[in-house]
Motif scaffolding. Structure first.
Motif, PDB file in Angstrom:
ATOM      1  N   THR A 220       1.085  -1.144  -0.066  1.00  0.00           N
ATOM      2  CA  THR A 220       0.021  -0.166  -0.449  1.00  0.00           C
ATOM      3  C   THR A 220       0.881   1.690  -0.199  1.00  0.00           C
ATOM      4  O   THR A 220       2.022   1.770   0.407  1.00  0.00           O
ATOM      5  N   ARG A 222       1.493   4.913   1.214  1.00  0.00           N
ATOM      6  CA  ARG A 222       1.141   5.437   3.179  1.00  0.00           C
ATOM      7  C   ARG A 222       1.645   6.684   2.821  1.00  0.00           C
ATOM      8  O   ARG A 222       2.745   6.904   2.713  1.00  0.00           O
ATOM      9  N   GLU A 224       3.479   9.421   4.784  1.00  0.00           N
ATOM     10  CA  GLU A 224       3.893   9.679   5.914  1.00  0.00           C
ATOM     11  C   GLU A 224       4.736  10.983   6.334  1.00  0.00           C
ATOM     12  O   GLU A 224       5.270  11.522   5.756  1.00  0.00           O
ATOM     13  N   TYR A 231       4.721   0.356   1.478  1.00  0.00           N
ATOM     14  CA  TYR A 231       5.082  -0.529   2.590  1.00  0.00           C
ATOM     15  C   TYR A 231       4.658  -2.104   1.470  1.00  0.00           C
ATOM     16  O   TYR A 231       3.567  -1.717   0.979  1.00  0.00           O
ATOM     17  N   ASP A 404      -4.777  -4.851  11.448  1.00  0.00           N
ATOM     18  CA  ASP A 404      -5.248  -3.535  10.571  1.00  0.00           C
ATOM     19  C   ASP A 404      -3.943  -2.259  10.654  1.00  0.00           C
ATOM     20  O   ASP A 404      -3.622  -0.901   9.955  1.00  0.00           O
ATOM     21  N   LEU A 405      -2.854  -2.761  12.077  1.00  0.00           N
ATOM     22  CA  LEU A 405      -2.824  -1.544  12.485  1.00  0.00           C
ATOM     23  C   LEU A 405      -1.057  -2.442  12.290  1.00  0.00           C
ATOM     24  O   LEU A 405      -0.168  -0.719  12.018  1.00  0.00           O
ATOM     25  N   THR A 408       1.259   0.603  10.281  1.00  0.00           N
ATOM     26  CA  THR A 408       1.036   2.003  10.527  1.00  0.00           C
ATOM     27  C   THR A 408       1.791   2.416  12.087  1.00  0.00           C
ATOM     28  O   THR A 408       2.224   1.926  12.252  1.00  0.00           O
ATOM     29  N   LYS A 409       1.339   3.709  12.004  1.00  0.00           N
ATOM     30  CA  LYS A 409       2.373   4.710  12.939  1.00  0.00           C
ATOM     31  C   LYS A 409       1.990   3.901  14.790  1.00  0.00           C
ATOM     32  O   LYS A 409       2.735   4.058  15.494  1.00  0.00           O
ATOM     33  N   SER A 410       1.020   3.190  15.047  1.00  0.00           N
ATOM     34  CA  SER A 410       1.229   2.038  16.263  1.00  0.00           C
ATOM     35  C   SER A 410       2.064   1.156  15.671  1.00  0.00           C
ATOM     36  O   SER A 410       1.596   0.746  17.318  1.00  0.00           O
ATOM     37  N   ASP A 411       2.664   1.095  15.247  1.00  0.00           N
ATOM     38  CA  ASP A 411       3.071  -0.083  14.454  1.00  0.00           C
ATOM     39  C   ASP A 411       4.741   0.198  14.981  1.00  0.00           C
ATOM     40  O   ASP A 411       4.762   0.825  14.137  1.00  0.00           O
ATOM     41  N   TYR A 414       7.535  -0.572  12.282  1.00  0.00           N
ATOM     42  CA  TYR A 414       7.236   0.412  11.383  1.00  0.00           C
ATOM     43  C   TYR A 414       7.764   2.327  11.404  1.00  0.00           C
ATOM     44  O   TYR A 414       8.266   3.040  11.226  1.00  0.00           O
ATOM     45  N   ALA A 415       6.755   2.403  12.312  1.00  0.00           N
ATOM     46  CA  ALA A 415       7.629   4.264  13.246  1.00  0.00           C
ATOM     47  C   ALA A 415       9.099   4.126  12.756  1.00  0.00           C
ATOM     48  O   ALA A 415       9.218   4.864  12.299  1.00  0.00           O
TER      49      ALA A 415
END
Length: 446
Positions: A220, A222, A224, A231, A404-405, A408-411, A414-415
């Motif tokens: 996908t 993203r 940022e 990603y 779904d996280l 994403t920034k909740s990971d 990854y962040a």
């Protein structure tokens, strides 16, 4: 790669993964030899044929020529001196003999286990093309996704649909594995589902099973901050992984991404050749992997100027990133093509060859040891990330319960990768390394 593992006759693949990890290799035993064994089996119908076939393969290929200090000739005499009342008894004797080698990766598979392995590594399934789960709230079998170009998607099956019956058999309290066995079947055969959908009465749907390419690459775009990040998550190195990765990178390139994050967390391995082809998509020059066989013969694989992008790259790994994942990670790290973020990888640097035996069972034999381009032996050690960041148990639970996280920034991993890509450019190869689009001919050079 469009050719499934099952198309090889005799099937022989080289394993580099903990659970799967396979690639086609040249057999030391040709087709005529295998036909001869099958003919003998048909004449004798003796379990000893399989026993001796296993012994011969290990004798010719096993990486340790001393067989873990075992008298392998005496092992053959012992195996063939026994009278086996069934194939299962012979299978037990084979497993006991292999166990003495002290190598968990040299292993025997009965026909069902072997079929499961080859199905997984082929990257294809024969069915209707859905992912399903038992919904925690309703306790009903529920569709998670209808796979692209599948009979299910073409028939209009949607995420959230409840599967109430399969060919008339109610699914209440049915496990996902049991439902999968009912849904899978030979391509071209019919199947009828009873579906429940919110706001509608239950309805029947007739479908025809087909061979379906299983998506192993998810990607996908993203946004940022002021960066456009591609990603890509690679779940395993199946026979279609290289083609799918190629399509993902090309599509993201058209979207003008500034950098990439390649997620290999939880990836147990796959086709060795797929890992090589995917490495070649990220850089033009440099080594990828070196293998050493039992007589010290070496083979080095290198990039071949077929990179698809030179954008900065971060790779995410963890303790379940194994074998083919480690080959790719080691290649990208040693060539300073990517910054590696996450936990220490699994640590498996052994290559296996997999053979289909005369009765449909299979054998995996360790045939070589591999090293990263810098000559590092990662066996039982793994690859140390450039940025070590282990998830806490709470963070792991959160991502597991909310997929779904992931990415994403909740990971947290990854962040961290995004923060690194935003602040430096060392994950980008030199500007004097031009890239060119990979042709289909390139992608099929296995």
């Amino acid at each position: 790669m469009n050719q499934s593992a099952k198309s090889y006759s005799p099937l022989q693949v080289a394993l580099i993964g903990g659970a799967i990890a396979t690639t086609a290799t040249i057999s030391l035993f040709g087709t005529a030899w295998t036909r001869g064994v099958r003919a003998a089996l048909a004449l004798q119908d003796s379990p000893k044929v399989i026993v001796d076939q296993v012994w011969q393969l290990v004798n010719h290929e096993y990486v340790d020529g001393k067989f873990n200090q075992q008298d392998w000739q005496a092992t053959r005499q012992s195996l063939l001196s026994k009278d086996y009342s069934s194939r299962e008894e012979a299978y037990t004797a084979i497993r006991e003999a292999l166990q003495k080698l002290g190598d968990p990766y040299t292993r025997f598979m009965d026909p069902k286990q072997f079929e499961a392995l080859t199905s997984q590594t082929s990257g294809e399934v024969s069915g209707i093309g859905i992912r399903m789960e038992v919904n925690e709230k309703t306790q009903r079998l529920t569709v998670v996704e209808a796979i692209e170009n599948s009979p299910a998607l073409k028939a209009g099956i949607k995420a959230g649909d409840e599967i109430l019956a399969i060919d008339g058999k109610p699914t209440l309290k049915m496990k996902v594995d049991d439902a999968s066995k009912l849904i899978r079947g030979k391509a071209g055969t019919p199947i009828k589902l009873k579906l429940g959908r919110a706001g509608q009465t239950a309805f029947d749907l007739k479908l025809t099973r087909a061979n379906i390419e299983v998506p192993t690459v998810r990607y996908t775009l993203r946004q940022e901050g002021n960066r456009r990040v591609g990603y890509i998550r690679l779940r395993e190195f199946s026979a279609h992984a290289a083609d799918q990765m190629q399509r993902a990178i090309r599509d993201l390139n058209t979207k003008k991404v500034d950098s990439y994050v390649l997620d290999l967390r939880g990836n147990p391995g796959g086709l060795l050749q797929a890992s090589i082809e995917i490495a070649r998509m990220w850089y033009n020059d440099g080594g990828i992997v070196k293998t050493v066989d039992r007589v010290g013969g070496t083979e080095e694989t290198k990039a071949n100027r077929t990179a698809l992008t030179n954008r900065p790259l971060a790779v995410l790994v963890d303790g379940n990133s194994a074998s083919a994942s480690e080959i790719l990670t080691g290649a990208l790290k040693d060539n300073k093509r990517a910054v590696v973020v996450g936990g220490q990888t699994f640590g498996k640097a052994l290559v296996q060859s997999v053979h289909e035996l005369a009765d449909g069972s299979g054998l995996a034999v360790t045939i070589a040891h591999y090293y990263t381009p810098a000559g590092t032996d990662i066996n039982h050690k793994g690859i140390a990330p450039d940025i070590k960041l282990d998830l806490t148990e709470a963070q792991e639970r959160q991502l597991a319960s909310n997929p779904d996280l992931i990415g994403t920034k909740s990971d947290p991993q990854y962040a961290r990768a995004i923060a690194i890509l935003s602040n430096n450019n060392f994950a980008q190869p030199p500007a004097n390394q031009p890239t060119r689009p990979m042709s289909r001919a390139d992608s099929l050079k296995f």
